[in-house]
Design an enzyme around this catalytic site. Sequence first.
Site, mmCIF file in Angstrom:
data_model
loop_
_atom_site.group_PDB
_atom_site.id
_atom_site.type_symbol
_atom_site.label_atom_id
_atom_site.label_comp_id
_atom_site.label_asym_id
_atom_site.label_seq_id
_atom_site.Cartn_x
_atom_site.Cartn_y
_atom_site.Cartn_z
ATOM 1 N N ASP A 162 1.711 -8.055 6.603
ATOM 2 C CA ASP A 162 1.079 -8.187 5.034
ATOM 3 C C ASP A 162 0.960 -9.633 4.359
ATOM 4 O OD1 ASP A 162 1.042 -5.457 5.089
ATOM 5 O OD2 ASP A 162 2.266 -5.169 3.191
ATOM 6 N N ASP A 183 -1.270 -5.169 9.406
ATOM 7 C CA ASP A 183 -1.873 -5.049 8.193
ATOM 8 C C ASP A 183 -1.830 -6.260 7.327
ATOM 9 O OD1 ASP A 183 -2.005 -2.573 9.145
ATOM 10 O OD2 ASP A 183 -0.511 -1.973 7.712
#
EC number: 3.1.1.11
Length: 331
Positions: A162, A183
Amino acid sequence: MVKSVLASALFAVSALAASRTTAPSGAIVVAKSGGDYTTIGDAIDALSTSTTDTQTIFIEEGTYDEQVYLPAMTGKVIIYGQTENTDSYADNLVTITHAISYEDAGESDDLTATFRNKAVGSQVYNLNIANTCGQACHQALALSAWADQQGYYGCNFTGYQDTLLAQTGNQLYINSYIEGAVDFIFGQHARAWFQNVDIRVVEGPTSASITANGRSSETDTSYYVINKSTVAAKEGDDVAEGTYYLGRPWSEYARVVFQQTSMTNVINSLGWTEWSTSTPNTEYVTFGEYANTGAGSEGTRASFAEKLDAKLTITDILGSDYTSWVDTSYF
């Protein structure tokens, strides 16, 4: 102390492809040796939240270990990092670093971020922004971008999971570097245009995705477009062929396009993957590609992905008025 500079935009244009080693007139100066303030946080605290004038902060060379929060402002805020080359992240001289885990931040992605930006119309130039918490910390953001008309120019974002949250509004990332493993370009509602960005994946995962778009309905306008960029392993890292996917759908209406982008063989031949076996989230996704090159662009893609007949334009994503807030000297 509040200092305003109405000529900041002109300074940005004139500084393109040149060094920026001194502050523009009227800027608040942050310096390890003094300046107006020794921390970025103190400089931001000195800004007026009510003035409509443009306010500017110039950060001198150094590493600043702090968590930075730029709140909502009435007028524009511009933050410049000292650099030897304004047109690239490669010669940045300012690093903001911090390390805080998801658990220590009260299970809030946003509160882990090294730089949290909620200022509409803010422009950020030539900063290295790092969350050094690493793999053990799971979600640990470098940037949390939560407002419209934000632009990031010649910046370097590093993390593991992230790294970069593009959450709301129209956003631009150009001539920049984004590094991570899981991600690491993600968010729910932003329309984000990434151009001439070097996306670098790190060794560690056996399988992971670069993007995780969380658009959850047909009416949500979220869209991520990666344009004229590069995807490869981080320099010096040993990443096996096919380890990474371009994206997976955080929610069922995810929209991501990679176009005119060079990809090495770190990208799996399927290109895209499900969120999980139990929750694939693939029925309504838009996962597209156009005119990509390199070994990572080859192969039979996942059944829920598509090859586009034409490229998307920046006006498709940021709107026809994007030149009113984007520093067009970078194009």
